[in-house]
Design a protein around this motif. Structure first.
Motif, PDB file in Angstrom:
ATOM      1  N   ALA A   1      -2.953 -51.572   6.066  1.00 34.18           N
ATOM      2  CA  ALA A   1      -3.435 -50.206   6.287  1.00 34.18           C
ATOM      3  C   ALA A   1      -3.497 -49.901   7.782  1.00 34.18           C
ATOM      4  O   ALA A   1      -3.473 -50.801   8.623  1.00 34.18           O
ATOM      5  N   ILE A   2      -3.566 -48.615   8.105  1.00 32.77           N
ATOM      6  CA  ILE A   2      -3.855 -48.233   9.487  1.00 32.77           C
ATOM      7  C   ILE A   2      -5.345 -48.460   9.698  1.00 32.77           C
ATOM      8  O   ILE A   2      -6.186 -47.808   9.086  1.00 32.77           O
ATOM      9  N   LEU A   3      -5.668 -49.407  10.541  1.00 30.40           N
ATOM     10  CA  LEU A   3      -7.059 -49.786  10.757  1.00 30.40           C
ATOM     11  C   LEU A   3      -7.644 -49.002  11.932  1.00 30.40           C
ATOM     12  O   LEU A   3      -6.983 -48.816  12.957  1.00 30.40           O
ATOM     13  N   LEU A   4      -8.871 -48.557  11.762  1.00 26.35           N
ATOM     14  CA  LEU A   4      -9.615 -47.936  12.850  1.00 26.35           C
ATOM     15  C   LEU A   4     -10.578 -48.988  13.377  1.00 26.35           C
ATOM     16  O   LEU A   4     -11.524 -49.366  12.694  1.00 26.35           O
ATOM     17  N   VAL A   5     -10.327 -49.475  14.575  1.00 27.00           N
ATOM     18  CA  VAL A   5     -11.116 -50.572  15.130  1.00 27.00           C
ATOM     19  C   VAL A   5     -11.577 -50.211  16.540  1.00 27.00           C
ATOM     20  O   VAL A   5     -10.884 -49.504  17.270  1.00 27.00           O
ATOM     21  N   VAL A   6     -12.753 -50.699  16.922  1.00 24.98           N
ATOM     22  CA  VAL A   6     -13.235 -50.422  18.277  1.00 24.98           C
ATOM     23  C   VAL A   6     -12.541 -51.315  19.301  1.00 24.98           C
ATOM     24  O   VAL A   6     -12.458 -50.971  20.481  1.00 24.98           O
TER      25      VAL A   6
ATOM     26  N   ILE B  78      -7.391 -47.582  18.052  1.00 24.07           N
ATOM     27  CA  ILE B  78      -8.636 -47.944  18.728  1.00 24.07           C
ATOM     28  C   ILE B  78      -9.521 -46.700  18.785  1.00 24.07           C
ATOM     29  O   ILE B  78      -9.091 -45.644  19.245  1.00 24.07           O
ATOM     30  N   VAL B  79     -10.749 -46.820  18.303  1.00 25.84           N
ATOM     31  CA  VAL B  79     -11.663 -45.675  18.276  1.00 25.84           C
ATOM     32  C   VAL B  79     -12.861 -45.958  19.184  1.00 25.84           C
ATOM     33  O   VAL B  79     -13.216 -47.115  19.417  1.00 25.84           O
TER      34      VAL B  79
ATOM     35  N   PHE C 222      -7.654 -43.879  22.563  1.00 21.97           N
ATOM     36  CA  PHE C 222      -6.920 -42.660  22.928  1.00 21.97           C
ATOM     37  C   PHE C 222      -6.072 -42.819  24.187  1.00 21.97           C
ATOM     38  O   PHE C 222      -5.821 -41.848  24.901  1.00 21.97           O
ATOM     39  N   GLU C 223      -5.632 -44.049  24.475  1.00 20.88           N
ATOM     40  CA  GLU C 223      -4.719 -44.209  25.610  1.00 20.88           C
ATOM     41  C   GLU C 223      -3.413 -43.489  25.289  1.00 20.88           C
ATOM     42  O   GLU C 223      -2.921 -43.500  24.175  1.00 20.88           O
ATOM     43  N   GLY C 224      -2.837 -42.893  26.290  1.00 20.78           N
ATOM     44  CA  GLY C 224      -1.692 -42.013  26.086  1.00 20.78           C
ATOM     45  C   GLY C 224      -2.138 -40.565  26.088  1.00 20.78           C
ATOM     46  O   GLY C 224      -1.406 -39.679  26.528  1.00 20.78           O
TER      47      GLY C 224
ATOM     48  N   LYS D 277      -3.913 -39.713  16.924  1.00 20.84           N
ATOM     49  CA  LYS D 277      -3.346 -41.045  17.124  1.00 20.84           C
ATOM     50  C   LYS D 277      -2.703 -41.569  15.841  1.00 20.84           C
ATOM     51  O   LYS D 277      -1.648 -42.208  15.884  1.00 20.84           O
ATOM     52  N   ILE D 278      -3.326 -41.304  14.685  1.00 22.93           N
ATOM     53  CA  ILE D 278      -2.725 -41.714  13.411  1.00 22.93           C
ATOM     54  C   ILE D 278      -1.369 -41.043  13.235  1.00 22.93           C
ATOM     55  O   ILE D 278      -0.384 -41.679  12.828  1.00 22.93           O
TER      56      ILE D 278
END
Length: 264
Positions: free
Chosen positions: A11-16, A49-50, A158-160, A233-234
């Motif tokens: 899955a697309i993981l949301l991780v710190v 990365i969140v 949110f790099e980029g 980002k997703i």
């Protein structure tokens, strides 16, 4: 827990950050490789990365006042894993003039002390602890305290979209470990540069807000905060994930090609 991680890895993981994924299960005496989450199971190619939620109130640029302290840190001195760097920095900086190193957390008892420290300091120190990042970074952004990130490898949200070199100072571990080097480096940053950093911090503050009521309370109509940027980002990840899946499908039988990501 490890089998759950393996199942959700595609899955697309949301991780710190990725700090909690790269390790061997401490309960496994055999150190079996199946217990290790491979780097392809969490990757910048597919995962997002969140930001942490900041714990302290946001300071507007118009509310900013004179900052008399050079460098501020509040947290635990002794941590695991990356915390060794923190302990050494504490020993190096603890007796430096214009530097405050405090034990504690911005909870009910330490909240006011943290607010004061962050709002009266030019720079805020961010060494790794148990994980590469923490809510401390986002408290600094909310407080317009210029982050000093001591790390040779860190992933940031949110790099980029955000250029962190415009809002933060990045310092290698080797330089930070040199006696007097860090404070000398920070003292040589001009007022003009610091003012520019702070203007940039004020500009990106709304991006890290999960609460959409933040905008209306600050007189802004924009609600383009953290949740919106996570979805952005997703959306950026999807074409890269699709490409990785297609590339993997065309692999001839019997040929071993390193996975770009654990996408299926």
């Amino acid at each position: 827990m490890w089998h759950v991680r393996a199942e959700i890895a595609p899955a697309i993981l949301l991780v710190v950050d990725f700090g909690g994924w790269y390790k061997v299960d401490s309960k496994s005496s055999s150190k079996n490789s199946s217990r290790v989450i491979q780097h392809t199971q969490v990757s910048l190619l597919k995962d997002v990365i969140v930001p942490y939620t900041h714990l302290l109130p946001t300071l507007l640029l118009s509310e900013n006042k004179d900052r008399r302290t050079l460098l501020y840190f509040k947290g635990a001195k002794h941590r695991h894993r990356g915390g060794l760097v923190r302990e050494k920095l504490w020993d190096l900086l603890g007796n430096e003039p214009d530097v405050i190193m405090e034990e504690g957390f911005p909870n009910a008892t330490g909240r006011e002390q943290s607010i004061k420290g962050l709002r009266t300091s030019e720079f805020c120190l961010h060494p790794a602890g148990d994980t590469p990042t923490s809510c401390r970074l986002f408290d600094a952004i909310a407080s317009l305290c210029i982050p000093v990130i001591v790390s040779d490898e860190v992933e940031l949200p949110f790099e980029g979209i955000i250029d962190y070199t415009e809002i933060s100072i990045f310092v290698s571990v080797s330089n930070a470990m040199r006696p007097k080097w860090l404070t000398s480096y920070l003292r040589n940053i001009s007022k003009q540069q610091k003012d520019e950093f702070r203007r940039n911090l004020a500009r990106v503050q709304p991006i890290f807000e999960y609460d959409t009521s933040y905008s209306s309370s600050r007189g802004s109509t924009s609600i383009d905060g953290a949740v919106s940027h996570i979805w952005k980002k997703i959306q950026q990840k999807l074409p890269m994930i699709q490409e990785a899946i297609i590339r993997d499908k065309r692999k001839p039988d019997g040929v071993s090609i390193p996975l770009r990501c654990h996408c299926t």
